[in-house]
Design a protein around this motif. Structure first.
Motif, PDB file in Angstrom:
ATOM      1  N   MET A 318     -47.559  -2.340  64.586  1.00 19.95           N
ATOM      2  CA  MET A 318     -47.883  -3.372  64.577  1.00 19.95           C
ATOM      3  C   MET A 318     -48.787  -3.457  63.614  1.00 19.95           C
ATOM      4  SD  MET A 318     -50.241  -2.503  68.713  1.00 19.95           S
ATOM      5  CE  MET A 318     -50.851  -4.750  68.858  1.00 19.95           C
ATOM      6  N   ALA A 319     -49.079  -3.087  62.578  1.00 18.26           N
ATOM      7  CA  ALA A 319     -49.266  -2.919  61.170  1.00 18.26           C
ATOM      8  C   ALA A 319     -48.931  -1.646  60.298  1.00 18.26           C
ATOM      9  CB  ALA A 319     -50.742  -3.113  61.053  1.00 18.26           C
ATOM     10  N   ALA A 320     -48.449  -2.134  58.991  1.00 19.40           N
ATOM     11  CA  ALA A 320     -47.754  -1.416  58.279  1.00 19.40           C
ATOM     12  C   ALA A 320     -48.473  -0.646  56.916  1.00 19.40           C
ATOM     13  CB  ALA A 320     -46.350  -1.552  57.855  1.00 19.40           C
ATOM     14  N   GLY A 321     -48.877   0.452  56.801  1.00 14.95           N
ATOM     15  CA  GLY A 321     -48.737   1.092  56.195  1.00 14.95           C
ATOM     16  C   GLY A 321     -48.427   1.846  54.556  1.00 14.95           C
ATOM     17  N   GLN A 322     -48.901   2.576  53.356  1.00 19.24           N
ATOM     18  CA  GLN A 322     -47.689   2.872  52.587  1.00 19.24           C
ATOM     19  C   GLN A 322     -47.221   3.952  52.710  1.00 19.24           C
ATOM     20  OE1 GLN A 322     -49.819   4.390  49.025  1.00 19.24           O
ATOM     21  NE2 GLN A 322     -48.042   4.621  47.997  1.00 19.24           N
ATOM     22  N   MET A 323     -45.625   4.266  52.863  1.00 16.16           N
ATOM     23  CA  MET A 323     -44.729   4.696  53.439  1.00 16.16           C
ATOM     24  C   MET A 323     -45.309   5.967  52.972  1.00 16.16           C
ATOM     25  SD  MET A 323     -41.139   3.017  54.517  1.00 16.16           S
ATOM     26  CE  MET A 323     -41.409   1.016  54.858  1.00 16.16           C
ATOM     27  N   ASP A 324     -44.615   7.268  53.450  1.00 12.90           N
ATOM     28  CA  ASP A 324     -44.654   8.584  53.151  1.00 12.90           C
ATOM     29  C   ASP A 324     -43.566   9.005  53.710  1.00 12.90           C
ATOM     30  OD1 ASP A 324     -45.542  11.753  52.945  1.00 12.90           O
ATOM     31  OD2 ASP A 324     -46.419  11.106  51.464  1.00 12.90           O
ATOM     32  N   CYS A 371     -41.121  -0.834  59.350  1.00 11.26           N
ATOM     33  CA  CYS A 371     -42.344  -2.469  58.637  1.00 11.26           C
ATOM     34  C   CYS A 371     -43.203  -2.665  60.062  1.00 11.26           C
ATOM     35  CB  CYS A 371     -40.936  -2.998  58.048  1.00 11.26           C
ATOM     36  SG  CYS A 371     -40.272  -3.944  58.900  1.00 11.26           S
ATOM     37  N   ALA A 372     -44.074  -3.483  59.581  1.00 13.33           N
ATOM     38  CA  ALA A 372     -44.402  -4.142  60.210  1.00 13.33           C
ATOM     39  C   ALA A 372     -43.348  -5.019  61.298  1.00 13.33           C
ATOM     40  CB  ALA A 372     -45.492  -5.224  59.903  1.00 13.33           C
ATOM     41  N   GLY A 373     -44.098  -5.033  63.194  1.00 14.35           N
ATOM     42  CA  GLY A 373     -42.839  -5.768  63.651  1.00 14.35           C
ATOM     43  C   GLY A 373     -41.746  -4.913  64.337  1.00 14.35           C
TER      44      GLY A 373
END
Length: 441
Positions: A318-324, A371-373
C-alpha cells in the motif's frame, strides 16, 4: 437360522436401507422443488409490485410535468392578454371621455340655439367648441396590429411518448449474470460470477453482500472483473452475495442475481501485535514499518500459523519506502525471534528488489521489484513425502512443497524441501527502512 434365511434377512435389511435412502433423496428433491416454486412465486410477486410502482411513479411524474407545463403556458397567455388589453382600455377611456364631452357640447349648443339671438350664449358656445378641437380624433389600432393569441401544439409528442412507452421496461425470466462459485479464504470469501445471457453486452459488474441477519446490502465491487475477494468477514457467519451488470451505453443496472449464501471457517490472517518497529491496523491485517525504531527492527510474523497449502497468500503493497536487499516477504516454518530477515533456513521469500530466496539461498530467477500498488502472491501444494538419507538429513521423511511466487506479470515455480512435514505455515515480512505498508490476505 439357515444360511439361506440369513441371506434373505440381510437382503431385506439392505432393501430397507436402500428404501430409506431413496425416500430421503426424494424428500430432498421435494424440498428443492418447494424452494424453486417459492422463488418463482416470490420473484413474480416482487416483479409485479416493481412494475406497478415504477409505472405509477412515471404516471404521477408525467401528470405533474404536464400540469406544470400547462400552468406556465397559461401564465404566458395571461401576461400577453394583460399587456395587450391595457392600451386598449386607455384608448377606450379616452374615447368615452370624448363622447361625454361631445354630448355635453351638444346640449349646450341646442340650448344656445333655443335662446334665439342672444349673442352671449351663442358666442360662449362657439368659443367652447373651438377649444375642444372637434376635428381631433384618437387613433384606434387596426386588428392586424393587435395580438391574436393562439397555441402551437406539436402532435408528434404523443407519437414520441407512445413510441418510448411501448419499448420502456422489459421482463426477464433469468438475470443476465449469476454467481458461479463461492470459495472460502482466511477471513474472506472469493466470489466468482458469470454471464448467462449471451446477448447482454456487459460494461460493468456490481457485487454486493450483507450478513444474513442484516437487511441492507453494501457494495463490495464495481468493475469489469468477474471475480472479487470480499475481505473483513467474520468466520462461521453466513453472508448473502448478489451480483448484477450494466449494459454497454446504459446507466441503469440489470436485475440482481439469485442471492447465494457463503461463509468462511478460516480465521483471518493477522500480524503479531507488539512487534518493535511496526504499527498495525485495528484488524491487524495491515502493517506499517515505523520510523520510531532502530533501522534493523527484525521480522514481523503472523499471529499464528494460518497459511495452509492449497491457499493463495497475497501481500498488497500500500506504500513503499527505500529498498534494501535484506527486505523480505514470505512464509516460514516457525517464528524464530531475533531474525533480521526471512532470508534464512526453513523459509521462502522475495526481497523488495525482486530477488527470491529459498532456505536462505538466492535463486537465479528474479521477479520484478516491489513498489506501491504491487501484489505478491504465494501458492503452495504438497508434492511428495519420501524417505531420504544424506549428510544433512537423517533417515526419515523429507517433505517437498511446490511453491509458486507471483509478482507483477511474472512468476517463479520451484520445489521447497523440508526435513519434516508441515500442515500450516507462518507468514512474515521485514523492512529495513520506514515507509513500507503492507496488507496481507
Amino acid at each position: 437360522m439357515s444360511i439361506e434365511a440369513e441371506a434373505l434377512l440381510q437382503e431385506a435389511k439392505e432393501s430397507i436401507e436402500a428404501a430409506q435412502n431413496y425416500r430421503s433423496e426424494l424428500q430432498q428433491r421435494l424440498h428443492g422443488l418447494s424452494q424453486a416454486r417459492k422463488q418463482v412465486r416470490g420473484s413474480s410477486s416482487q416483479t409485479r409490485e416493481a412494475l406497478r410502482r415504477h409505472f405509477q411513479e412515471l404516471q404521477t411524474a408525467l401528470t405533474r410535468l404536464l400540469g406544470e407545463r400547462l400552468a406556465v403556458l397559461l401564465q404566458e397567455v395571461d401576461a400577453i392578454e394583460q399587456d395587450s388589453v391595457r392600451p386598449l382600455d386607455d384608448c377606450q377611456k379616452l374615447i368615452e371621455q370624448g363622447v361625454s364631452t361631445a354630448d355635453e357640447l351638444l346640449r349646450e349648443g341646442e340650448a344656445a340655439i333655443r335662446c334665439g339671438e342672444k349673442d352671449d350664449k351663442l358666442g360662449s358656445f362657439t368659443k367652447k367648441a373651438l377649444q375642444i378641437q372637434l376635428d381631433s380624433l384618437p387613433e384606434v389600432p387596426a386588428l392586424v396590429d393587435v395580438p391574436c393569441l393562439s397555441a402551437q401544439l406539436d402532435d408528434s409528442l404523443l407519437h414520441v411518448v407512445r413510441e418510448r412507452v411501448s419499448r420502456h421496461g422489459s421482463v426477464a425470466s433469468h438475470p443476465p449474470v449469476q454467481i458461479e462459485e463461492l470459495v472460502e479464504r482466511p477471513g474472506s470469501v472469493l466470489v466468482r460470477w458469470c454471464k448467462v445471457d449471451d446477448d447482454f453486452a456487459v460494461q460493468d459488474y456490481r457485487l454486493q453482500y450483507r450478513r444474513s441477519a442484516a437487511s441492507q446490502y453494501e457494495d463490495a465491487y464495481i468493475g469489469k472483473d468477474s471475480d472479487f475477494l470480499v475481505l473483513h468477514l467474520d468466520p462461521h457467519t453466513d453472508y448473502l452475495f448478489r451480483v448484477c451488470a450494466r449494459g454497454e451505453g446504459r446507466t441503469e443496472w440489470s436485475p440482481w442475481s439469485v442471492p447465494q449464501t457463503g461463509y468462511t471457517t478460516l480465521a483471518p490472517h493477522e500480524w503479531r501485535p507488539g512487534s518493535e518497529g511496526y504499527i498495525l491496523s485495528s484488524r491487524r491485517n495491515i502493517a506499517m514499518r515505523s520510523d520510531s525504531s532502530p533501522s534493523r527492527a527484525g521480522v514481523l510474523y503472523s499471529n499464528a500459523a494460518t497459511y495452509f497449502c492449497g491457499q493463495t497468500l497475497t501481500y498488497k503493497i500500500m506504500a513503499a519506502g527505500q529498498m534494501d536487499k535484506r527486505d523480505s516477504l514470505g512464509v516460514c516454518v516457525g517464528c524464530e525471534s531475533g531474525e533480521e530477515s526471512l532470508q534464512r533456513d526453513k523459509a521462502v521469500c522475495i526481497s523488495t528488489n525482486g530477488a527470491v530466496f529459498v532456505n536462505g539461498k538466492e535463486m537465479t530467477n528474479q521477479l520484478p521489484a516491489v513498489c506501491a500498488g504491487s501484489a505478491v502472491t504465494f501458492d503452495m501444494e504438497v508434492v511428495s513425502l519420501f524417505p531420504v538419507s544424506n549428510n544433512n538429513v537423517s533417515d526419515g521423511a523429507s517433505f517437498k512443497l511446490r511453491v509458486t511466487i507471483g509478482s507483477g506479470n511474472r512468476e517463479v515455480v520451484f520445489d521447497w524441501l523440508l526435513d519434516q512435514g508441515v500442515d500450516c505455515l507462518f507468514f512474515g515480512c521485514s523492512f529495513v527502512n520506514p515507509g513500507w505498508k503492507v496488507l496481507v490476505f
